[in-house]
Design an enzyme around this catalytic site. Structure first.
Site, mmCIF file in Angstrom:
data_model
loop_
_atom_site.group_PDB
_atom_site.id
_atom_site.type_symbol
_atom_site.label_atom_id
_atom_site.label_comp_id
_atom_site.label_asym_id
_atom_site.label_seq_id
_atom_site.Cartn_x
_atom_site.Cartn_y
_atom_site.Cartn_z
ATOM 1 N N HIS A 1 0.875 -1.301 -0.133
ATOM 2 C CA HIS A 1 -0.144 0.005 0.076
ATOM 3 C C HIS A 1 0.910 1.127 -0.140
ATOM 4 C CE1 HIS A 1 0.882 0.992 4.232
ATOM 5 N NE2 HIS A 1 0.486 -0.473 4.682
ATOM 6 N N CYS B 1 3.282 -4.658 6.731
ATOM 7 C CA CYS B 1 2.976 -4.388 5.220
ATOM 8 C C CYS B 1 4.008 -3.916 4.518
ATOM 9 C CB CYS B 1 1.884 -3.319 5.274
ATOM 10 S SG CYS B 1 0.379 -3.908 6.165
#
Length: 411
Positions: A315, A333
């Protein structure tokens, strides 16, 4: 004077006795025997147990032909014995099905006759259906597995083999692949390597009415189809803090990234893109970080590509641009600039593969946290098959595997 009929035929399915006949035919110069009234179905009007075999017996003379077909015209396999006096089915009957039996007999005295009888099998007391995915006819990445979710758990090894035989997969181009039993209710199918780019794939469960085991019968059939796009692979190197994106084995872009910091290291291994969203609200309490702690966060995050159900994404992370390509500072992440995350979001699709290397995180879970199927070696994958063998998804005698009704085993 009416010829004396010396041959009669009996069809038995366990307690079922078929000794009836209607009609006769003249064959060559031999006399035609009118068998009407000489044979009958007893007990009349009763259904039979589909688990029992069909047996045809000549009381006198010999059998010349026996054909048993279901309502759709499909034959039940069987063979006449060496002495031509009996025939026995070698394939199971379907539950809740109407069957027609055509028996031809020779009385040994120059007379031949044919009897046609029908019987029905009892409805299934319990049925098994299968939900197959992906089932939306969409385009997926080459890493997308096929999943089969059973309506009833199946543990018995013989029953698992029956289920696997009822599952078919067809693809163009063809591949070698195999099923893996994740648990008693779930199977995955994957090729030995990835699906070919731009392949057409279909899967089906089609053994309606046939026995699975222990009083369980296959229910309504199911079928899905989808296709694959380009082969897209994102190699995420947590050591160099770079992601290299390949399309059809050619590098198309290298991106600076940051992955999980110590204590939050990104999982290693192969992952498959599960879903995408332009914005995801992320709250650290969902991964066990207490609210108000120095590690807590709650914010809207943009251009999110999900790779695990536990919350790993690729992301946009504009807050860490200075560390991207330099250090790992995320909570697990893979972060990149907003521009790069938008590009990545537009480049990949569900089923594409993200491979994380040189991370200190634990190995990606094989099945419980997304699609970690590709982390198993091919040999280990085949150990998860009830049949223990690979299958070929190509055409068989000009027909697809689904049309033939079984997966062709590897030669």
């Amino acid at each position: 004077m009416r010829a004396r009929f010396l041959a009669a035929a009996a069809l038995t399915a366990g307690p079922l006795l078929l000794c009836g006949c209607s009609g006769g035919s003249s064959l060559g110069h031999e006399s035609s025997v009118d068998a009407a009234g000489l044979v009958s179905l007893s007990p009349s009007g009763r259904t039979v147990d589909p688990d029992l075999p069909v047996v045809v017996t000549a009381a006198h003379g010999q059998l010349t032909d026996v054909v048993v077909t279901d309502a759709g015209g499909r034959r039940v396999a069987g063979a006449i014995a060496a002495d031509d006096r009996s025939w026995r089915s070698s394939a199971p009957l379907s539950a809740g099905q109407q069957y027609t039996v055509r028996i031809s007999a020779d009385n040994g005295d120059g007379g031949r006759g044919t009897t046609v009888q029908q019987f029905a099998t009892k409805p299934a007391p319990k049925t098994l259906t299968v939900k197959l995915t992906p089932g939306d006819k969409a385009v997926y990445g080459v890493g997308e597995p096929i999943t089969a979710t059973l309506s009833t758990p199946v543990h018995d090894p013989a029953a698992r083999k029956a289920v696997e035989r009822g599952l078919t997969v067809d693809s163009t181009p063809s591949v070698q692949g195999g099923w893996y039993w994740v648990d008693d209710s779930t199977l995955h199918f994957r090729p030995r390597t990835y699906w070919p780019a731009h392949a057409a794939v279909s899967a089906a469960f089609s053994m309606q009415g046939l026995p699975v085991g222990a009083g369980l019968y296959a229910g309504a059939p199911s079928r899905i189809s989808f296709s694959t796009g380009d082969k897209v692979l994102a190699l995420t190197d947590a050591g160099s803090d770079e992601m290299t994106v390949y399309r059809n084995d050619k590098v198309i872009r290298t991106l600076p990234i940051t992955t999980g910091k110590p204590g939050f290291s990104t999982r290693s291994g192969f992952k498959v893109v599960l879903e995408q969203s332009p914005v995801v609200y992320m709250n650290s309490t969902t991964i066990g970080i207490p609210a108000g702690s120095s590690e807590s966060y709650h914010l809207d995050v943009h251009w999110d590509t999900r790779v695990t159900w536990s919350g790993e994404y690729v992301h946009a992370a504009p807050w860490s641009v200075d560390q991207q390509g330099v250090a790992n500072v995320s909570h697990g992440c893979t972060g990149m600039s907003t521009e790069n995350a938008h590009w990545f979001y537009d480049t990949v699709r569900r089923g594409d593969v993200v491979d994380v290397v040189n991370s200190r995180g634990h190995q990606m879970e094989t099945f419980s946290n997304g699609f970690g199927d590709w982390n198993l070696s091919w040999d280990d994958w085949l150990k998860g098959s009830a049949l223990g063998r690979p299958v070929d998804t190509g055409a068989v005698d000009g027909r697809t595997a689904a049309e033939v009704g079984h997966l062709r085993p590897e030669a």
